[in-house]
Design an enzyme around this catalytic site. Sequence first.
Site, PDB file in Angstrom:
ATOM      1  CG  ASP A 102      -2.159   0.839   1.047  1.00 12.57           C
ATOM      2  OD1 ASP A 102      -2.235   1.573   0.047  1.00 12.57           O
ATOM      3  OD2 ASP A 102      -3.057   0.774   1.897  1.00 12.57           O
TER       4      ASP A 102
ATOM      5  CB  CYS B   5      -5.356   4.551  -2.684  1.00 15.40           C
ATOM      6  SG  CYS B   5      -6.144   3.653  -4.034  1.00 15.40           S
TER       7      CYS B   5
HETATM    8  P1  HMG Z   1      -9.116  -3.079 -17.173  1.00 11.65           P
HETATM    9  O1  HMG Z   1      -8.350  -2.082 -17.992  1.00 11.65           O
HETATM   10  O2  HMG Z   1     -10.573  -2.903 -17.036  1.00 11.65           O
HETATM   11  O3  HMG Z   1      -8.902  -4.586 -17.601  1.00 11.65           O
HETATM   12  O4  HMG Z   1      -8.436  -3.132 -15.739  1.00 11.65           O
HETATM   13  P2  HMG Z   1      -8.344  -5.328 -18.846  1.00 11.65           P
HETATM   14  O5  HMG Z   1      -8.731  -6.748 -18.674  1.00 11.65           O
HETATM   15  O6  HMG Z   1      -8.754  -4.613 -20.108  1.00 11.65           O
HETATM   16  O7  HMG Z   1      -6.761  -5.225 -18.699  1.00 11.65           O
HETATM   17  C1  HMG Z   1      -6.014  -4.080 -19.018  1.00 11.65           C
HETATM   18  C2  HMG Z   1      -4.569  -4.503 -19.215  1.00 11.65           C
HETATM   19  O8  HMG Z   1      -4.053  -5.006 -18.003  1.00 11.65           O
HETATM   20  C3  HMG Z   1      -4.415  -5.636 -20.230  1.00 11.65           C
HETATM   21  O9  HMG Z   1      -3.123  -5.484 -20.818  1.00 11.65           O
HETATM   22  C4  HMG Z   1      -4.396  -6.871 -19.374  1.00 11.65           C
HETATM   23  O10 HMG Z   1      -3.713  -7.946 -19.944  1.00 11.65           O
HETATM   24  C5  HMG Z   1      -3.652  -6.370 -18.160  1.00 11.65           C
HETATM   25  P3  HMG Z   1      -2.928  -4.829 -22.277  1.00 11.65           P
HETATM   26  O11 HMG Z   1      -3.735  -5.703 -23.178  1.00 11.65           O
HETATM   27  O12 HMG Z   1      -3.493  -3.444 -22.188  1.00 11.65           O
HETATM   28  O13 HMG Z   1      -1.470  -4.881 -22.486  1.00 11.65           O
HETATM   29  N1  HMG Z   1      -3.998  -7.056 -16.907  1.00 11.65           N
HETATM   30  C6  HMG Z   1      -3.086  -7.474 -16.024  1.00 11.65           C
HETATM   31  N2  HMG Z   1      -1.745  -7.412 -16.022  1.00 11.65           N
HETATM   32  C7  HMG Z   1      -1.107  -7.942 -14.942  1.00 11.65           C
HETATM   33  N3  HMG Z   1      -1.760  -8.477 -13.903  1.00 11.65           N
HETATM   34  C8  HMG Z   1      -3.099  -8.553 -13.874  1.00 11.65           C
HETATM   35  C9  HMG Z   1      -3.819  -8.035 -14.962  1.00 11.65           C
HETATM   36  N4  HMG Z   1      -5.138  -7.933 -15.257  1.00 11.65           N
HETATM   37  C10 HMG Z   1      -5.239  -7.350 -16.456  1.00 11.65           C
HETATM   38  N5  HMG Z   1      -3.724  -9.089 -12.822  1.00 11.65           N
HETATM   39  C11 HMG Z   1      -7.853  -4.192 -13.666  1.00 11.65           C
HETATM   40  C12 HMG Z   1      -8.935  -3.963 -14.699  1.00 11.65           C
HETATM   41  C13 HMG Z   1      -8.480  -4.867 -12.473  1.00 11.65           C
HETATM   42  C14 HMG Z   1      -6.780  -5.101 -14.266  1.00 11.65           C
HETATM   43  C15 HMG Z   1      -7.253  -2.821 -13.301  1.00 11.65           C
HETATM   44  O14 HMG Z   1      -8.306  -1.973 -12.954  1.00 11.65           O
HETATM   45  C16 HMG Z   1      -6.281  -2.891 -12.158  1.00 11.65           C
HETATM   46  O15 HMG Z   1      -5.222  -3.488 -12.266  1.00 11.65           O
HETATM   47  N6  HMG Z   1      -6.611  -2.243 -11.043  1.00 11.65           N
HETATM   48  C17 HMG Z   1      -5.777  -2.253  -9.840  1.00 11.65           C
HETATM   49  C18 HMG Z   1      -5.863  -0.937  -9.135  1.00 11.65           C
HETATM   50  C19 HMG Z   1      -5.008  -1.003  -7.911  1.00 11.65           C
HETATM   51  O16 HMG Z   1      -4.113  -1.808  -7.779  1.00 11.65           O
HETATM   52  N7  HMG Z   1      -5.279  -0.074  -6.964  1.00 11.65           N
HETATM   53  C20 HMG Z   1      -4.544  -0.008  -5.732  1.00 11.65           C
HETATM   54  C21 HMG Z   1      -4.810  -1.143  -4.818  1.00 11.65           C
HETATM   55  S1  HMG Z   1      -6.348  -1.030  -3.946  1.00 11.65           S
HETATM   56  C22 HMG Z   1      -5.982  -0.016  -2.601  1.00 11.65           C
HETATM   57  O17 HMG Z   1      -4.904   0.537  -2.504  1.00 11.65           O
HETATM   58  C23 HMG Z   1      -6.999   0.112  -1.503  1.00 11.65           C
HETATM   59  C24 HMG Z   1      -6.641  -0.683  -0.247  1.00 11.65           C
HETATM   60  O18 HMG Z   1      -5.378  -0.301   0.268  1.00 11.65           O
HETATM   61  C25 HMG Z   1      -7.721  -0.452   0.830  1.00 11.65           C
HETATM   62  C26 HMG Z   1      -8.009   1.031   1.054  1.00 11.65           C
HETATM   63  O19 HMG Z   1      -7.103   1.766   1.482  1.00 11.65           O
HETATM   64  O20 HMG Z   1      -9.136   1.415   0.759  1.00 11.65           O
HETATM   65  C27 HMG Z   1      -6.583  -2.195  -0.538  1.00 11.65           C
HETATM   66 MG    MG Z   2      -5.033   1.376   1.543  1.00  9.88          MG
END
Ligand code: HMG
Ligand code: MG
Length: 287
Positions: free
Chosen positions: A13, A237
């Site tokens: 995080d 985040c």
């Molecule tokens: P999308 O653009 O809707 O999905 O993203 P997609 O299926 O079209 O994928 C886009 C690209 O990502 C594609 O590659 C996929 O292959 C690739 P391209 O064809 O463009 O080259 N891809 C991946 N690559 C590696 N690993 C994967 C993966 N999945 C797809 N797993 C998606 C949807 C969920 C992938 C995107 O929205 C995403 O990665 N989101 C993550 C956001 C994130 O990490 N945020 C921070 C963490 S959450 C947080 O901090 C909160 C927390 O701390 C609690 C709090 O404080 O509230 C937990």
């Molecule tokens: Mg967090």
Amino acid sequence: MARVDIVEVGPRDGLQNEARLIPLADKIALVDLLSQAGFTRIEVASFVSPGWVPQMADSAAVLAGIARRPGVCYSALTPNLRGYHDARAARVDAVAVFAAASEGFSKANLNCTIAESIDRFRPVMAAAHADGIPVRGYVSVVTDCHFDGPVAAAAVARVVAALRDLGCVEVSLGETLGRARPAQVAAMLAAVLDELPPDRLAGHFHDTAGGALDNIDAALDMGLRVFDAAVGGLGGCPYAPGAAGNVATERVAAHLAARGFVTGLDAAVLARAAAMATAMRTRGADA
Ligand code: HMG
Ligand code: MG
């Protein structure tokens, strides 16, 4: 004395939000130092799209490079089945799926609705269940959302129930913006506790407004005994504009000790890790 567990989330995080890409060796050094502090759980990585969160692109290399200490659970975020398979290949001990209590944050963070995110987690849960890998669930924006404003406690409880029904062993409640007051936290928990008992909940407080310790106290009063924190107060985040890092681990540990709780953490090691984290961040700010 009563025990409280701190889950160290700084390497995930914290570092996910740094503007500069942190060198792999620095990430590994931070995790290795944290491994000596007495944590039973460290969230080290995130198998998400590198286009969305470039800072986590070397997650597999982090997991390959760390010196795993027996008794420590090393976990990672997995938003979908692809992320889960990559995390498994990197030999994580546990994974976490992450949802939101508001549609605005769900769209910004995962590019889908809350309901779609839950559906996307189903195959992750099935695979993890088959592999014997525990899955934690996160709910973000449990009191306020940057995009949608105040979040109803009932909306949080609904997502907690959905994650429970999916089979999450624990749900961590993310106060993502770090501006909630204890009364808001208590009201939110009152609804959530109707769905899940306190021993399956964790508090995840960001500390933008400096009230995270008060919010931890509110959650302690309602029976929670697991809190997430990031050493040195690292991070934020990337999809919550303006939000600061998690509450600093060393501050939470000192606060809990002053309140008579046992955390099992070594304050001297935490201080060294906090200094290391701060140095990483400072170098990032200079870059
Ligand atoms: P999308 O653009 O809707 O999905 O993203 P997609 O299926 O079209 O994928 C886009 C690209 O990502 C594609 O590659 C996929 O292959 C690739 P391209 O064809 O463009 O080259 N891809 C991946 N690559 C590696 N690993 C994967 C993966 N999945 C797809 N797993 C998606 C949807 C969920 C992938 C995107 O929205 C995403 O990665 N989101 C993550 C956001 C994130 O990490 N945020 C921070 C963490 S959450 C947080 O901090 C909160 C927390 O701390 C609690 C709090 O404080 O509230 C937990
Ligand atoms: Mg967090």
